[in-house]
Design a protein around this motif. Sequence first.
Motif, short mmCIF file in Angstrom:
data_model
loop_
_atom_site.label_atom_id
_atom_site.label_comp_id
_atom_site.label_asym_id
_atom_site.label_seq_id
_atom_site.Cartn_x
_atom_site.Cartn_y
_atom_site.Cartn_z
N ASP A 121 0.84 -1.09 -0.01
CA ASP A 121 -0.11 -0.04 0.04
C ASP A 121 0.89 1.37 0.10
O ASP A 121 1.84 1.45 0.90
CB ASP A 121 -0.79 -0.02 1.44
N VAL A 122 0.62 2.28 -1.06
CA VAL A 122 1.31 3.22 -1.03
C VAL A 122 0.64 4.54 0.09
O VAL A 122 -0.59 4.61 -0.39
CB VAL A 122 1.47 3.90 -2.35
N THR A 123 1.58 5.09 0.92
CA THR A 123 0.54 5.77 1.93
C THR A 123 1.13 7.15 1.83
O THR A 123 0.37 8.01 2.49
CB THR A 123 1.26 5.23 3.25
N ARG A 124 2.04 7.61 0.92
CA ARG A 124 2.42 8.85 0.60
C ARG A 124 2.46 9.13 -0.89
O ARG A 124 3.65 9.39 -1.37
CB ARG A 124 3.82 9.20 1.18
N PRO A 125 1.34 9.31 -1.48
CA PRO A 125 1.26 9.43 -2.90
C PRO A 125 1.67 10.87 -3.31
O PRO A 125 1.86 11.13 -4.47
CB PRO A 125 -0.20 9.33 -3.49
N ALA A 155 5.48 3.52 2.01
CA ALA A 155 4.47 2.68 1.55
C ALA A 155 4.67 1.35 2.68
O ALA A 155 5.41 1.41 3.53
CB ALA A 155 5.04 1.81 0.34
N THR A 156 3.59 0.53 2.74
CA THR A 156 3.42 -0.52 4.13
C THR A 156 2.79 -1.70 3.53
O THR A 156 2.38 -1.62 2.42
CB THR A 156 2.47 0.14 5.24
N THR A 157 2.85 -2.74 4.20
CA THR A 157 2.26 -4.05 4.02
C THR A 157 1.55 -4.49 5.28
O THR A 157 2.07 -4.21 6.02
CB THR A 157 3.14 -5.30 3.37
#
Length: 219
Positions: A121-125, A155-157
Amino acid sequence: MTNPRALIFWGGWEGHEPEACAAIVSDMLREEGFEVTSVPGAEALRTEPLDEFDLIVPMVTQVADDKDDIERLRKAVAGGVGLGGFHGGMGDAFRGSPDYQFMVGGQWVAHPGDIIDYHVDVTRPDHFITAGIEGFDYRSEQYFMHVDPGNEVLATTTFSGEHAPETAGTVMPVVWTRSFGEGRVFYSALGHQAHELTHPSAREILRRGLVWAARKDKT
């Protein structure tokens, strides 16, 4: 303005294909205008003039750490040299050196299930490194890491718990940046082996991250 200079030092556990990965990253950086020095072994930390580079890329999983070598690296980064890398080549390079791990902002701990399918998951677009990149599916080792809460996470998972029930629901940083003194630090947990560096999103994140980390004040 002179071309930026990058140092890649590679080696350690062969399962991460360090020589092949170093060749791919060397080409990537040359396409960005870097002059690249790529050498085997962490001995580069004592034989190369570290503060003359704009970017240093470790690619040495689980190698023996020398306190003086680590201190040379820390001093160079604190002085403004960028530090960037990926997966175990940077995130599990000097397992015995908390000083190194403090600079990087994290340390690999486990990858439950080994090679699995998971989502990033991209958390800082809004960040240069991840702008325009949407969340994506990925097949590799899903790294569980000990991380500095001060990192700027891009980004996270999320762990399902299927392979380690105690991790169910854990949201783990995958890509982050941080500062160390005057230097910029970039890390991506993606890239177990060379073929993974062809994944469009993972490759683009790595490319941008290394460019972002490189020293900006050298002319």
